[in-house]
Design a protein around this motif. Structure first.
Motif, PDB file in Angstrom:
ATOM      1  N   ASN A 145       0.823  -1.221   0.000  1.00 47.15           N
ATOM      2  CA  ASN A 145       0.000   0.000   0.000  1.00 47.15           C
ATOM      3  C   ASN A 145       0.850   1.261   0.000  1.00 47.15           C
ATOM      4  OD1 ASN A 145      -2.403  -1.349  -0.253  1.00 47.15           O
ATOM      5  ND2 ASN A 145      -2.715  -1.511   1.958  1.00 47.15           N
ATOM      6  N   PHE A 146       2.036   1.189   0.585  1.00 42.38           N
ATOM      7  CA  PHE A 146       2.949   2.337   0.517  1.00 42.38           C
ATOM      8  C   PHE A 146       3.215   2.696  -0.944  1.00 42.38           C
ATOM      9  CE2 PHE A 146       7.206   3.936  -0.197  1.00 42.38           C
ATOM     10  CZ  PHE A 146       7.232   5.051   0.628  1.00 42.38           C
ATOM     11  N   PHE A 147       3.459   1.691  -1.779  1.00 42.73           N
ATOM     12  CA  PHE A 147       3.754   1.942  -3.200  1.00 42.73           C
ATOM     13  C   PHE A 147       2.484   2.219  -4.007  1.00 42.73           C
ATOM     14  CE2 PHE A 147       7.429  -0.612  -1.787  1.00 42.73           C
ATOM     15  CZ  PHE A 147       8.422   0.323  -2.017  1.00 42.73           C
ATOM     16  N   ILE A 148       1.412   1.510  -3.717  1.00 46.62           N
ATOM     17  CA  ILE A 148       0.148   1.720  -4.435  1.00 46.62           C
ATOM     18  C   ILE A 148      -0.386   3.129  -4.192  1.00 46.62           C
ATOM     19  CG2 ILE A 148      -2.283   1.008  -4.565  1.00 46.62           C
ATOM     20  CD1 ILE A 148      -1.248  -1.878  -3.876  1.00 46.62           C
ATOM     21  N   ASP A 149      -0.217   3.628  -2.990  1.00 47.60           N
ATOM     22  CA  ASP A 149      -0.727   4.959  -2.635  1.00 47.60           C
ATOM     23  C   ASP A 149       0.027   6.094  -3.327  1.00 47.60           C
ATOM     24  OD1 ASP A 149      -2.641   3.802  -1.010  1.00 47.60           O
ATOM     25  OD2 ASP A 149      -1.549   4.170   0.862  1.00 47.60           O
ATOM     26  N   ARG A 150       1.191   5.812  -3.878  1.00 50.26           N
ATOM     27  CA  ARG A 150       1.987   6.827  -4.567  1.00 50.26           C
ATOM     28  C   ARG A 150       1.392   7.037  -5.957  1.00 50.26           C
ATOM     29  NH1 ARG A 150       6.564   7.340  -1.075  1.00 50.26           N
ATOM     30  NH2 ARG A 150       6.940   9.303  -2.127  1.00 50.26           N
ATOM     31  N   LYS A 151       0.605   8.025  -6.109  1.00 55.09           N
ATOM     32  CA  LYS A 151      -0.097   8.245  -7.380  1.00 55.09           C
ATOM     33  C   LYS A 151       0.820   8.728  -8.491  1.00 55.09           C
ATOM     34  CE  LYS A 151      -3.819   6.795  -5.607  1.00 55.09           C
ATOM     35  NZ  LYS A 151      -4.017   5.366  -5.697  1.00 55.09           N
ATOM     36  N   ASP A 152       2.039   9.160  -8.150  1.00 52.75           N
ATOM     37  CA  ASP A 152       2.983   9.618  -9.168  1.00 52.75           C
ATOM     38  C   ASP A 152       3.829   8.477  -9.734  1.00 52.75           C
ATOM     39  OD1 ASP A 152       4.233   9.284  -6.678  1.00 52.75           O
ATOM     40  OD2 ASP A 152       5.770  10.765  -7.117  1.00 52.75           O
ATOM     41  N   CYS A 153       3.484   7.254  -9.380  1.00 49.50           N
ATOM     42  CA  CYS A 153       4.259   6.100  -9.833  1.00 49.50           C
ATOM     43  C   CYS A 153       3.312   5.031 -10.367  1.00 49.50           C
ATOM     44  CB  CYS A 153       5.067   5.545  -8.653  1.00 49.50           C
ATOM     45  SG  CYS A 153       6.070   4.114  -9.043  1.00 49.50           S
ATOM     46  N   TYR A 154       3.527   4.628 -11.615  1.00 46.67           N
ATOM     47  CA  TYR A 154       2.705   3.584 -12.216  1.00 46.67           C
ATOM     48  C   TYR A 154       3.146   2.244 -11.626  1.00 46.67           C
ATOM     49  CZ  TYR A 154       0.300   0.746 -15.688  1.00 46.67           C
ATOM     50  OH  TYR A 154      -0.531  -0.146 -16.311  1.00 46.67           O
ATOM     51  N   VAL A 155       2.244   1.583 -10.928  1.00 41.54           N
ATOM     52  CA  VAL A 155       2.561   0.297 -10.298  1.00 41.54           C
ATOM     53  C   VAL A 155       1.570  -0.752 -10.782  1.00 41.54           C
ATOM     54  CG1 VAL A 155       2.789  -0.946  -8.113  1.00 41.54           C
ATOM     55  CG2 VAL A 155       3.501   1.428  -8.245  1.00 41.54           C
ATOM     56  N   ASP A 156       2.102  -1.736 -11.513  1.00 45.36           N
ATOM     57  CA  ASP A 156       1.305  -2.903 -11.873  1.00 45.36           C
ATOM     58  C   ASP A 156       1.779  -4.066 -11.003  1.00 45.36           C
ATOM     59  OD1 ASP A 156       3.729  -3.729 -12.990  1.00 45.36           O
ATOM     60  OD2 ASP A 156       3.047  -3.524 -15.050  1.00 45.36           O
ATOM     61  N   ASN A 157       1.217  -5.242 -11.207  1.00 41.72           N
ATOM     62  CA  ASN A 157       1.546  -6.375 -10.344  1.00 41.72           C
ATOM     63  C   ASN A 157       3.026  -6.740 -10.431  1.00 41.72           C
ATOM     64  OD1 ASN A 157       1.174  -8.419  -8.489  1.00 41.72           O
ATOM     65  ND2 ASN A 157      -0.238  -9.594  -9.737  1.00 41.72           N
ATOM     66  N   LEU A 158       3.603  -6.728 -11.620  1.00 41.44           N
ATOM     67  CA  LEU A 158       5.018  -7.076 -11.766  1.00 41.44           C
ATOM     68  C   LEU A 158       5.902  -6.098 -11.000  1.00 41.44           C
ATOM     69  CD1 LEU A 158       7.157  -8.909 -13.138  1.00 41.44           C
ATOM     70  CD2 LEU A 158       7.153  -7.275 -15.038  1.00 41.44           C
ATOM     71  N   LYS A 159       5.655  -4.814 -11.198  1.00 40.33           N
ATOM     72  CA  LYS A 159       6.467  -3.799 -10.511  1.00 40.33           C
ATOM     73  C   LYS A 159       6.248  -3.848  -9.013  1.00 40.33           C
ATOM     74  CE  LYS A 159       7.817   1.034 -10.686  1.00 40.33           C
ATOM     75  NZ  LYS A 159       7.767   2.255 -11.495  1.00 40.33           N
ATOM     76  N   LEU A 160       5.016  -4.048  -8.588  1.00 43.50           N
ATOM     77  CA  LEU A 160       4.727  -4.127  -7.159  1.00 43.50           C
ATOM     78  C   LEU A 160       5.480  -5.286  -6.515  1.00 43.50           C
ATOM     79  CD1 LEU A 160       3.110  -2.961  -4.773  1.00 43.50           C
ATOM     80  CD2 LEU A 160       1.304  -4.605  -5.354  1.00 43.50           C
ATOM     81  N   GLN A 161       5.463  -6.441  -7.171  1.00 40.02           N
ATOM     82  CA  GLN A 161       6.183  -7.601  -6.645  1.00 40.02           C
ATOM     83  C   GLN A 161       7.652  -7.265  -6.406  1.00 40.02           C
ATOM     84  OE1 GLN A 161       5.075 -10.681  -5.726  1.00 40.02           O
ATOM     85  NE2 GLN A 161       3.019  -9.929  -6.119  1.00 40.02           N
ATOM     86  N   LYS A 162       8.263  -6.624  -7.392  1.00 35.79           N
ATOM     87  CA  LYS A 162       9.688  -6.342  -7.292  1.00 35.79           C
ATOM     88  C   LYS A 162       9.976  -5.256  -6.257  1.00 35.79           C
ATOM     89  CE  LYS A 162       9.834  -9.368 -10.398  1.00 35.79           C
ATOM     90  NZ  LYS A 162       8.916 -10.377  -9.899  1.00 35.79           N
ATOM     91  N   LEU A 163       9.148  -4.215  -6.191  1.00 39.82           N
ATOM     92  CA  LEU A 163       9.367  -3.169  -5.182  1.00 39.82           C
ATOM     93  C   LEU A 163       9.231  -3.719  -3.760  1.00 39.82           C
ATOM     94  CD1 LEU A 163       7.450  -0.175  -6.814  1.00 39.82           C
ATOM     95  CD2 LEU A 163       9.944  -0.379  -6.491  1.00 39.82           C
ATOM     96  N   VAL A 164       8.244  -4.566  -3.541  1.00 42.21           N
ATOM     97  CA  VAL A 164       8.047  -5.147  -2.204  1.00 42.21           C
ATOM     98  C   VAL A 164       9.198  -6.095  -1.874  1.00 42.21           C
ATOM     99  CG1 VAL A 164       6.523  -6.584  -0.788  1.00 42.21           C
ATOM    100  CG2 VAL A 164       5.550  -4.798  -2.244  1.00 42.21           C
ATOM    101  N   TYR A 165       9.614  -6.893  -2.845  1.00 47.80           N
ATOM    102  CA  TYR A 165      10.745  -7.801  -2.648  1.00 47.80           C
ATOM    103  C   TYR A 165      12.036  -7.026  -2.342  1.00 47.80           C
ATOM    104  CZ  TYR A 165      14.797 -10.564  -3.933  1.00 47.80           C
ATOM    105  OH  TYR A 165      16.038 -11.151  -3.934  1.00 47.80           O
ATOM    106  N   ILE A 166      12.327  -6.000  -3.136  1.00 51.07           N
ATOM    107  CA  ILE A 166      13.531  -5.194  -2.931  1.00 51.07           C
ATOM    108  C   ILE A 166      13.487  -4.530  -1.560  1.00 51.07           C
ATOM    109  CG2 ILE A 166      14.707  -3.097  -3.735  1.00 51.07           C
ATOM    110  CD1 ILE A 166      13.901  -4.055  -6.637  1.00 51.07           C
ATOM    111  N   SER A 167      12.321  -4.064  -1.157  1.00 53.74           N
ATOM    112  CA  SER A 167      12.162  -3.475   0.175  1.00 53.74           C
ATOM    113  C   SER A 167      12.489  -4.496   1.258  1.00 53.74           C
ATOM    114  CB  SER A 167      10.733  -2.952   0.368  1.00 53.74           C
ATOM    115  OG  SER A 167      10.442  -1.947  -0.566  1.00 53.74           O
TER     116      SER A 167
END
Length: 174
Positions: free
Chosen positions: A13-35
């Motif tokens: 939700n931290f990343f999804i809530d960022r409206k200035d960043c396009y987040v799809d499932n692939l990108k979300l997976q990687k951002l959460v993993y990297i975090s």
């Protein structure tokens, strides 16, 4: 090391809530993993408890993937949720977890750093980064061991190595 800083859904939700960043499932997976990786390299406990697996397109948190798979590569706009069964009351509750600015200060600082470094990358760019030789995914995915869990210690060691390399290069510059 049994304590967890937060939930996978709260990090998502931290990343999804960022409206200035396009987040799809692939990108979300990687951002959460990297975090998760950077968090484990900096703190004693783990960021969240969910299993991380080696899939064809990199590390995946299955519980998070299944929430958003129906969207395909479309932008995620609705928050991640957690459902809890309360068998005693024959109830299911739904939560939309978010991080708290006071309670989760260090977690939020780390997520802000991850966001500032990786938010411009595409999901495919992050996917390719997690596929490089020596990454935790590449260590587990050998011979196409699909859905194999990536051990948290492997992730921690990898990101500790990245952190140490960064610290070394910064000390050479100073």
């Amino acid at each position: 090391m049994s304590d967890y800083a937060t939930t996978t859904a709260a990090v998502a939700n931290f990343f999804i809530d960022r409206k200035d960043c396009y987040v799809d499932n692939l990108k979300l997976q990687k951002l959460v993993y990297i975090s998760f990786g950077w968090y484990s390299a900096h703190f004693e406990n783990l960021l969240f408890a969910d299993r991380i697996e080696a899939w064809k397109h990199g590390p995946v948190i299955p519980s998070l993937y299944h929430q958003f798979k129906v969207l395909g590569s479309k932008r995620i706009q609705d928050p991640a949720i957690i459902t809890k069964d309360n068998v005693d009351e024959d109830l299911i509750t739904i939560e939309t977890p978010r991080l708290d600015a006071k309670k989760d200060r260090y977690t939020l600082e780390l997520l802000e750093a991850v966001y500032s470094i990786y938010s411009e990358a595409t999901g495919w760019g992050l996917r390719n980064a997690t596929h490089k030789e020596g990454t935790p995914w590449s260590q587990v995915y050998k011979d196409h061991n699909l859905y194999e869990e990536i051990p948290t210690d492997t992730i921690r060691r990898y990101y500790e190595g990245l952190r140490n390399s960064l610290e070394e290069s910064q000390s050479k510059v100073s």
